[in-house]
Design an enzyme around this catalytic site. Structure first.
Site, short mmCIF file in Angstrom:
data_model
loop_
_atom_site.label_atom_id
_atom_site.label_comp_id
_atom_site.label_asym_id
_atom_site.label_seq_id
_atom_site.Cartn_x
_atom_site.Cartn_y
_atom_site.Cartn_z
N LYS A 1 38.62 46.04 42.95
CA LYS A 1 38.02 44.86 43.40
C LYS A 1 36.07 45.39 43.48
O LYS A 1 35.97 46.09 43.18
CB LYS A 1 38.27 45.13 45.02
CG LYS A 1 39.73 45.35 45.48
CD LYS A 1 40.23 43.55 44.66
CE LYS A 1 39.52 42.64 45.52
NZ LYS A 1 39.94 40.95 45.10
N HIS B 1 53.34 43.18 45.59
CA HIS B 1 52.20 42.48 45.56
C HIS B 1 52.15 43.15 47.09
O HIS B 1 51.43 42.93 48.05
CB HIS B 1 51.82 41.18 45.48
CG HIS B 1 50.83 40.29 46.15
ND1 HIS B 1 50.28 39.74 47.20
CD2 HIS B 1 49.01 40.69 44.93
CE1 HIS B 1 49.33 39.36 47.05
NE2 HIS B 1 48.18 40.09 45.93
N HIS C 1 41.81 45.64 50.33
CA HIS C 1 41.42 44.05 49.82
C HIS C 1 40.24 43.92 50.15
O HIS C 1 39.38 43.64 49.17
CB HIS C 1 42.49 43.17 49.91
CG HIS C 1 42.31 41.83 49.12
ND1 HIS C 1 41.77 40.69 49.86
CD2 HIS C 1 42.57 41.61 47.21
CE1 HIS C 1 41.24 39.36 48.82
NE2 HIS C 1 42.32 40.53 46.98
N GLU D 1 44.22 47.20 40.26
CA GLU D 1 43.64 46.36 40.39
C GLU D 1 41.97 47.04 40.83
O GLU D 1 41.83 47.14 42.37
CB GLU D 1 43.26 44.97 42.14
CG GLU D 1 42.43 43.55 41.42
CD GLU D 1 42.48 42.57 42.01
OE1 GLU D 1 41.72 41.98 42.18
OE2 GLU D 1 43.82 42.17 41.87
N ASP E 1 44.71 47.54 45.47
CA ASP E 1 43.50 46.55 45.45
C ASP E 1 42.60 47.96 46.11
O ASP E 1 42.95 48.83 47.22
CB ASP E 1 42.78 45.98 46.52
CG ASP E 1 43.51 44.45 46.04
OD1 ASP E 1 43.54 43.86 45.29
OD2 ASP E 1 44.94 44.27 46.99
#
Length: 257
Positions: free
Chosen positions: A126, A22, A64, A124, A51
């Site tokens: 964002k 992560h 992030h 991911e 992210d």
């Protein structure tokens, strides 16, 4: 690190192969930096989660928060800073003096790293208030195409279904995973709409019944962010395929999950 352990004549899979780092190994290095990604590869992880959001000049950056305040020596919104301004920030010193000078990586730099190390990447997308989802997805798609990375080496995820719909149109060959904290009642309608590959959910809100329903429809099931393996011992029996964790090395000694 060997991926197979021998015990009583039975071959057992090393559980670290069922973990995703992560933001890299983010308990040992500053999150979303190449330093953290290197540790993930060294630990034997096959997957890294990152992210991505845009700089003010449209460059996909790996960070992030919507501001740089927490994880750099600067302050301000990512979306209001240029690539040049973001690259001048120190993204390592906040974590430890050892990482002084660690920069915020671009998506392109990260793709280059995973191609060189043959790692897989969960990107991911964002989305913060006032973000242009279509622009974010278009810029990410441009970078991915330019990098030449294989479609099966990456996976998109997002809490924002619209971002996944956009990516389905732009890069349909790349798999998509829907992020939820708690899986909603209309989950399967959404998953069908985006032709999802995977479901990513907060492990604290998952139970065996929901997990089994997801697996019945043949989706991959990933949980975030269990940092203590004992918290999710039973989840493997429910059919969970992967744990997204800050401490993937904590899973290294587990067998037969």
């Amino acid at each position: 690190m060997s991926s197979i352990l021998q015990a009583n004549g039975v071959l057992k899979t090393n559980a670290i192969l069922k973990t995703m780092a992560h933001r890299g190994v983010s308990n040992q290095a500053p999150e979303n930096t190449l330093a953290a990604f290197i540790l993930a590869v060294d630990a034997g992880c096959q997957w890294i989660e990152i992210d991505v959001q845009l700089s003010s000049d449209g460059v996909p950056m790996v960070i992030h928060d919507d501001t740089v305040n927490r994880c750099t020596n600067g302050c301000g919104k990512v979306a209001e800073m240029t690539l040049s301004q973001l690259k001048k920030l120190d993204a390592g010193l906040w974590f430890n003096d050892k990482y002084r000078g660690e920069p915020i990586p671009t998506l392109l730099e990260t793709l280059d790293f995973v191609q060189r190390t043959q790692t897989k990447l969960n990107i991911e997308l964002k989305v913060y208030p006032q973000d242009d989802i279509a622009l974010l997805c278009a810029k990410v798609a441009q970078v991915i195409i330019a990098s030449g990375i294989a479609a099966d080496q990456i996976l998109f995820s997002s809490f924002h279904t619209q971002a996944l719909i956009e990516m389905q149109d732009l890069l349909p060959q790349v798999r998509r995973g829907q992020l939820w904290q708690k899986i909603p009642r209309e989950a399967f309608d959404i998953l069908r709409e985006i032709k999802a590959y995977s479901v990513h959910c907060d492990y604290r809100f998952l139970n065996s019944t929901i997990a089994q329903q997801i697996k019945q429809f043949d989706y991959q099931l990933y949980c975030y962010t269990p940092n203590l393996p004992e918290l999710v011992d039973d989840y493997w029996h429910w059919g969970v395929d992967m744990m997204i964790t800050d401490i993937p090395q904590a899973y290294a000694a587990l067998e037969n999950v």
